[in-house]
Enzyme design. Structure first.
Site, mmCIF file in Angstrom:
data_model
loop_
_atom_site.group_PDB
_atom_site.id
_atom_site.type_symbol
_atom_site.label_atom_id
_atom_site.label_comp_id
_atom_site.label_asym_id
_atom_site.label_seq_id
_atom_site.Cartn_x
_atom_site.Cartn_y
_atom_site.Cartn_z
ATOM 1 N N LEU A 118 0.869 -1.183 0.000
ATOM 2 C CA LEU A 118 0.000 0.000 0.000
ATOM 3 C C LEU A 118 0.899 1.225 0.000
ATOM 4 O O LEU A 118 1.823 1.320 0.817
ATOM 5 C CB LEU A 118 -0.883 -0.008 1.253
ATOM 6 C CG LEU A 118 -1.670 1.280 1.519
ATOM 7 C CD1 LEU A 118 -2.752 1.492 0.463
ATOM 8 C CD2 LEU A 118 -2.319 1.257 2.908
ATOM 9 N N GLU A 119 0.634 2.151 -0.934
ATOM 10 C CA GLU A 119 1.328 3.435 -0.898
ATOM 11 C C GLU A 119 0.406 4.428 -0.200
ATOM 12 O O GLU A 119 -0.753 4.591 -0.609
ATOM 13 C CB GLU A 119 1.621 3.930 -2.321
ATOM 14 C CG GLU A 119 2.683 3.132 -3.059
ATOM 15 C CD GLU A 119 2.992 3.677 -4.453
ATOM 16 O OE1 GLU A 119 4.147 3.675 -4.852
ATOM 17 O OE2 GLU A 119 2.037 4.116 -5.162
ATOM 18 N N VAL A 120 0.912 5.085 0.831
ATOM 19 C CA VAL A 120 0.144 6.136 1.501
ATOM 20 C C VAL A 120 0.755 7.466 1.081
ATOM 21 O O VAL A 120 1.974 7.642 1.141
ATOM 22 C CB VAL A 120 0.191 5.946 3.035
ATOM 23 C CG1 VAL A 120 -0.245 7.210 3.753
ATOM 24 C CG2 VAL A 120 -0.702 4.774 3.445
#
Ligand code: 3H9
Length: 711
Positions: A465-467
């Site tokens: 997951l890229e935040v």
């Protein structure tokens, strides 16, 4: 890990010793040299104490039994001989326990891994709790080594060659229920009675009772595990499978296979010798070093709040999702399955909502089918899913994630509507792969509560997951998104709000090069095959088909608009999209797909692209262009601060699209090649193929200073 104070203590009551391992000051129990010495001293004392008739062994940690040998210790080993000695010492200690003159029963609660499970295997009876935290297995292969404390010998003898190879060669861990079914543990109990049941087993054994272990599987098991001919077949098949999956890049599985086979053929003592020798050789390989670095990098990331000085995350109990398509329903199902939160799914009409709920439930059904959850858990989790065509319930959600059409105006409209319904404290996250979060947040009343959460498709399977914090996102919102992503089981990296973020940014030149290569006469299959041989799970052309050519085309436009010429490809993908070839989802892209299976490339693709496969560039050049272009872009992005540290960049590439783990990630690979060599190779490519290959400033600077990304 350094321990302070004794780790292993014991009490003796009524002839029974209860030994407890609790490595002080450490979150988990691991077996270091010092702990091993304590084991030896403890068992010697218990052997000499005539009042002791049996031993029951437990962990003093609430959630782990023993996480294995101390990985930090063995990465410091300087030579194969030293590592071989470490393994032989571990084997000798466990041999003493296996031959201990008094019965030893072990009560397992929490992670029981690697050397921890090898210890349990040496004990005479194993009881495990049926708690989800109890995970049992031999994950050594994932660290590029093999179980070196007798695991390659004792496990096959206990559960049969097939089941043991299945565990060892994949470095698997199993939940306790499965471990029990396989015969890895003798009894399965609720945590509350672990101690009593283990003590009772120890007591029974003092009277001469021994467990009768019957291998599951009946006649087939006898045929394949119980006689040398059957076993030969098993090993042949396993070797074939290992070669197909590792493509020769990972030496550990083949070595483990050899060790198991050798032990079954020539006996335990010979098997142990071979086990120690090959453990020693593997422990000092570059592949093992790289895999261990990945272990420590992911462990560090688990503790990273995502923003310096961020307040603690808000615990998310209720999640609301706008958009019930493939991504929205994937997020919904994964959030329920992993984090057990209440999920409200919203879409424009109820038919779509119903489809989304059905798809989300499918993720739970799959877990039930694979026995990851019980029927009861399944029913409880399904009840957490609800949906509707209004924003009802959004006021109670701590987090709202939108997964609607990839269009700025649409996303801003959803944001405005959601904000109306949300409480003032709720976080709004956009699942976008290309649109700047800061631009989306311009429509917000509270831009400090807006953030990006870029999930990868399919959400339930993809681990990254890229935040993405926008320009005004509050640090507490970052920590909330990061913590929730982690609860969803994702490895989370925080990346800068810039086009393509990290993963799509570094994929852009790699995927873009495909068009140039095909235009110069390379074939689709050759390009893919070379990338797979380098170690990618699939080649770039297959990747484009998987992502969807329409999506890829859209991303490519965004990237070219943002970064200009150097990411400009040939327009081949657009031509295929125009012809209705969207990739796997439409049954045809570069490849043809029938009943979900990839078939060959049909000639009409080349005709549509206006190219002819006629040999094209040399294989070495094709690979260089694919890989070096990516490394160059990765270096450039690091220079722009797209990732906060090289660690995040490498983990993002490995977990995001499968950059070969044995190469450590693009930045470690760049370090291995050396910036000077990389820059020189890129210059040569630039001279021949144009300025898109010109080495970026970061690489040139590293080359000048003879420096690396990692110190
Ligand atoms: C082996 O056993 C070889 C033998 O066959 C032969 C020998 C001769 N060593 O992950 P977490 C640390 S090889 C050193 O955040 P969780 C970890 O770095 C070993 N350190 O917790 C972290 O440190 P810090 C085979 C270890 O609850 C802290 O513990 N075993 C080890 O999310 C907390 O870790 C494995 O491969 C270790 N073995 O997950 C298992 N294990 O706080 C590796 C943990 O200073 N471990 N640490 O950053 C795991 O999979 C997970 O840590 C575990 C807990 C599931 C146990």
């Amino acid at each position: 890990m350094g321990a302070s104070g004794p780790a292993l203590t014991w009490d003796i009551t009524d002839g029974f010793a209860v030994a407890v391992l609790d490595v002080k000051g450490q979150p988990v129990n691991v077996i270091s040299r010092a702990v091993k010495d304590e084991f030896l001293a403890c068992f010697e004392a218990l052997a000499n104490d005539a009042s002791v008739r049996a031993v029951a062994f437990f962990s003093g940690k609430p959630d782990t039994f023993i996480a294995g040998a101390d990985i930090e210790e063995f990465v410091k080993l300087g030579s194969a001989a030293e590592a071989e000695r470490l393994s032989a010492d571990g084997q000798e200690m466990l041999d003493r326990i296996a031959r201990f003159p008094k019965p030893v029963a072990v009560g397992i609660h929490g992670a029981c891994l690697g050397g921890g499970f090898e210890f349990a295997l040496a004990c005479h009876y194993r009881v495990a709790t049926d708690h989800p935290k109890t995970q049992i297995g031999l994950p050594e292969i994932q660290l590029g080594i093999l179980p070196g404390a007798g695991g390659c010998q004792r496990l096959p003898r206990l559960v049969g060659a097939r089941a043991a190879l299945d565990m060892i060669l994949a470095g698997k861990t199993e939940r306790a229920a499965k471990a029990f079914r396989l015969g890895m543990v003798d009894e399965l109990v609720p945590p509350a009675i672990l101690r009593d049941v283990t003590l009772a087993a120890a007591q029974r054994m003092t009277g001469g009772w021994r467990p009768k272990r019957k291998r599951p599987g009946g006649f087939t098991a006898w045929l394949l595990d119980g006689n040398p001919l059957g076993r030969r077949l098993v090993f042949r098949m396993a070797r074939k499978q290992v070669l197909a999956t590792t493509r020769g890049h990972y030496p550990a599985p083949l070595a483990a296979l050899e060790v198991v086979e050798h032990g079954l053929r020539h006996g335990m003592a010979e098997g142990l010798k071979r086990e120690a020798r090959l453990f020693g050789q593997l422990a000092v390989t570059d592949v093992s070093r790289k895999l261990v670095q990945i272990f420590f990098a992911t462990t560090q990331l688990k503790k990273d709040a995502g923003a310096t000085g961020a307040p603690p995350p808000v615990p998310v109990k209720r999640l609301a999702i706008v958009g019930s398509g493939f991504m929205g329903s994937g997020i919904a199902g994964t959030a329920v399955a992993q984090a057990g939160v209440d999920v409200r799914l919203k879409d424009a009409d109820l038919t779509r909502v119903a489809q989304g709920l059905h798809a989300a439930r499918g993720i739970l059904d799959d877990r039930l089918k694979r026995r990851r959850i019980t029927r009861y858990e399944h029913a409880r989790l399904v009840a957490l899913l609800s949906g509707g065509d209004t924003f009802a319930g959004f006021g109670r959600a701590e987090l709202v994630i939108e997964a609607v059409f990839e269009d700025l105006a649409v996303k801003q409209q959803v944001l405005r509507e959601a904000e109306e319904a949300m409480s003032g404290a709720g976080v709004f996250a956009s699942n976008t792969s290309t649109i700047p979060i800061t631009s989306i947040a311009e429509a917000a009343r509270g831009p400090e509560r807006v953030i990006g959460m870029h999930f990868f498709s399919p959400v339930a399977k993809m681990p990254l997951l890229e935040v993405i914090p926008g320009a005004r996102t509050a640090p507490g919102v970052v920590s909330t998104a990061v913590a929730f992503g982690r609860r969803m089981g994702k490895t989370v990296i925080v990346v800068k709000d810039s086009p393509g973020f990290w993963v799509n940014r570094i994929l852009a030149p790699y995927a873009g090069e495909v068009g140039h290569l095909l235009a110069e006469g390379a074939s689709v299959e050759e390009v893919d095959d070379l990338a797979v041989r380098f170690g990618f799970p699939v080649g770039p052309v297959t990747l484009l088909d998987e992502v969807g050519l329409d999506v890829a085309d859209k991303v490519a436009h965004v990237m070219v608009a943002a970064y200009g010429e150097r990411l400009q490809s040939t327009g081949g993908v657009a031509a295929l999209v125009k012809a209705g070839r969207l990739g796997r989802k439409s049954g045809r892209g570069f490849y043809l797909y029938k009943a979900g299976k990839k078939r060959g490339v049909d000639g009409s693709v080349y005709a549509l692209l206006g190219v002819h496969p006629n040999g094209g560039p040399r294989p070495a050049e094709i690979l260089q262009r694919l890989v070096l272009g990516m490394l160059n872009e990765a270096a450039r992005a690091v220079g722009e601060g797209v990732v906060r540290a090289p660690r995040d960049g490498d983990i993002g590439a490995i977990f995001g699209f499968g950059f070969p783990p044995f190469r450590g990630g693009p930045l470690r690979h760049a370090d291995d090649l050396g910036a000077a060599r990389l820059a020189a190779d890129l210059e040569r490519l630039a001279e021949r193929h144009g300025p898109r290959f010109a080495p970026c400033d970061v690489l040139q600077d590293l080359a000048r200073r003879n420096a690396k990304f990692y110190p």
